[in-house]
Design a protein around this motif. Structure first.
Motif, PDB file in Angstrom:
ATOM      1  N   CYS A 192       0.854  -1.185   0.000  1.00 27.00           N
ATOM      2  CA  CYS A 192       0.000   0.000   0.000  1.00 27.00           C
ATOM      3  C   CYS A 192       0.887   1.231   0.000  1.00 27.00           C
ATOM      4  CB  CYS A 192      -0.916   0.009   1.223  1.00 27.00           C
ATOM      5  SG  CYS A 192      -1.924  -1.481   1.406  1.00 27.00           S
ATOM      6  N   ALA A 214       2.614  -1.477   4.395  1.00 25.52           N
ATOM      7  CA  ALA A 214       1.885  -0.205   4.321  1.00 25.52           C
ATOM      8  C   ALA A 214       2.846   0.936   4.589  1.00 25.52           C
ATOM      9  CB  ALA A 214       0.740  -0.186   5.326  1.00 25.52           C
ATOM     10  N   GLU A 224      -4.225   3.526   5.908  1.00 24.09           N
ATOM     11  CA  GLU A 224      -4.422   2.612   4.780  1.00 24.09           C
ATOM     12  C   GLU A 224      -5.004   1.259   5.201  1.00 24.09           C
ATOM     13  OE1 GLU A 224      -1.190   3.452   1.411  1.00 24.09           O
ATOM     14  OE2 GLU A 224      -0.241   2.908   3.316  1.00 24.09           O
ATOM     15  N   LYS A 285       4.321  -2.095   8.979  1.00 25.28           N
ATOM     16  CA  LYS A 285       3.880  -0.711   8.941  1.00 25.28           C
ATOM     17  C   LYS A 285       5.072   0.206   9.119  1.00 25.28           C
ATOM     18  CE  LYS A 285       2.025   3.099   8.767  1.00 25.28           C
ATOM     19  NZ  LYS A 285       1.687   3.603   7.424  1.00 25.28           N
TER      20      LYS A 285
END
Length: 306
Positions: A192, A214, A224, A285
């Motif tokens: 993402c 992400a 996201e 992340k």
């Protein structure tokens, strides 16, 4: 005193994605070992201006990056990375856009190599902006891709990115799509890279075994990933202090009670000892930390300053 200035082309020609991944992996291990002084970045105008710095004590070297971010222009990221050491007068200045996309891709490569299934070969990329191509290059470096699906809000940008990558990914089937929910269904890896402010897909849209990166959301107002994915997955982050201050996904999930802090494992720690599993889904992340820029800047300094 010598000052070397490098534009985007010089940065790209000097550092391969494999070199960047290896350097950033070493950097995350050094970060976990306490080798860096790395203040949380300064964000002005809700993240449109950023200042990041890192000092590596063992080498007495430092990096300072200043940049501006505007998703309504191309390129969205522009600025400078400055490298210096205590033992010499020489400095290196490099294009911040090229360093940022390269080091962000490299972090995703490190995380994907650690967390994705060894046979994962189907990637869905959501986002067609400046970060997108290096996300694909990094994943392909550690997990050679059989199929790539590029999801963009407009088909034209997705097709343009597909044309760019097709020459680099020989033998990879490349598709384009506009619906992220449908596109992630059979992916083994999802990246993402968008400025979204709400989740791009529900957790139910994902396969039972999938790794998700992400990197697009870097402010508390951006998000996201859905809470239910974080609740169900092994969650690895770049650096705890950074995500607690800047990651909209992590902040929202913590406030909602979907996860707790003890479920968050920093990437450097995970590299040193594999993170405890929490289901078959994994998430990386990242909001981006200055050590990553330092790692790429050091490669450039080694090549151009000697």
């Amino acid at each position: 005193m010598t000052t070397i200035s490098l534009g985007e082309r010089e940065v790209r020609e000097a550092v391969s994605m494999r070199e960047a991944i290896d350097a950033v992996r070493r950097g995350f291990l050094g970060l976990a070992a306490g080798e860096f002084d790395m203040p949380t970045r300064t964000a002005l105008r809700d993240g449109q201006f950023l200042v990041m710095s890192a000092h590596h004590r063992p080498t007495e070297s430092a990096m300072v990056k200043t940049l501006s971010v505007n998703f309504d222009r191309a390129p969205a990221i522009t600025g400078t990375v400055v490298w210096s050491t205590l033992d010499r007068l020489d400095h290196l200045i490099a294009d911040a856009g090229a360093v940022t996309t390269l080091r962000t891709g490299a972090a995703v490569g490190v995380a994907t190599d650690l967390l994705a299934a060894p046979d994962a070969d189907r990637l869905t990329l959501i986002g067609t902006g400046g970060q997108a191509a290096d996300q694909v290059r990094a994943v392909h470096t550690v997990r050679p891709l059989r199929r790539l699906t590029i999801v963009g809000t407009t088909g034209e940008r997705a097709r343009s990115l597909a044309d760019t990558l097709r020459a680099e990914l020989d033998g990879t089937e490349i598709r384009t799509a506009t619906d992220p929910v449908a596109a992630v269904g059979d992916a083994r890896i999802v990246c993402c890279a968008t400025p979204a402010t709400s989740p791009l897909f529900p957790a139910s849209a994902l396969a039972a075994e999938v790794h998700v990166n992400a990197i697009g959301a870097f402010r508390p107002t951006m998000r996201e990933l859905p809470d239910e994915l974080l609740a169900d997955a092994t969650v690895v982050i770049d650096e705890l202090g950074a995500v607690l201050e800047e990651s909209g996904e992590i902040i929202h999930a913590l406030r909602a009670g979907a996860i707790t802090r003890d479920r968050l494992t920093e990437l450097g720690t995970a590299l040193a000892s594999a993170p405890a599993g929490h289901g078959k889904r994994t998430v990386f992340k990242s909001v981006g930390v200055a050590m990553q820029d330092w790692a790429v800047a050091r490669l450039l300094a080694d090549k151009f300053l000697g």
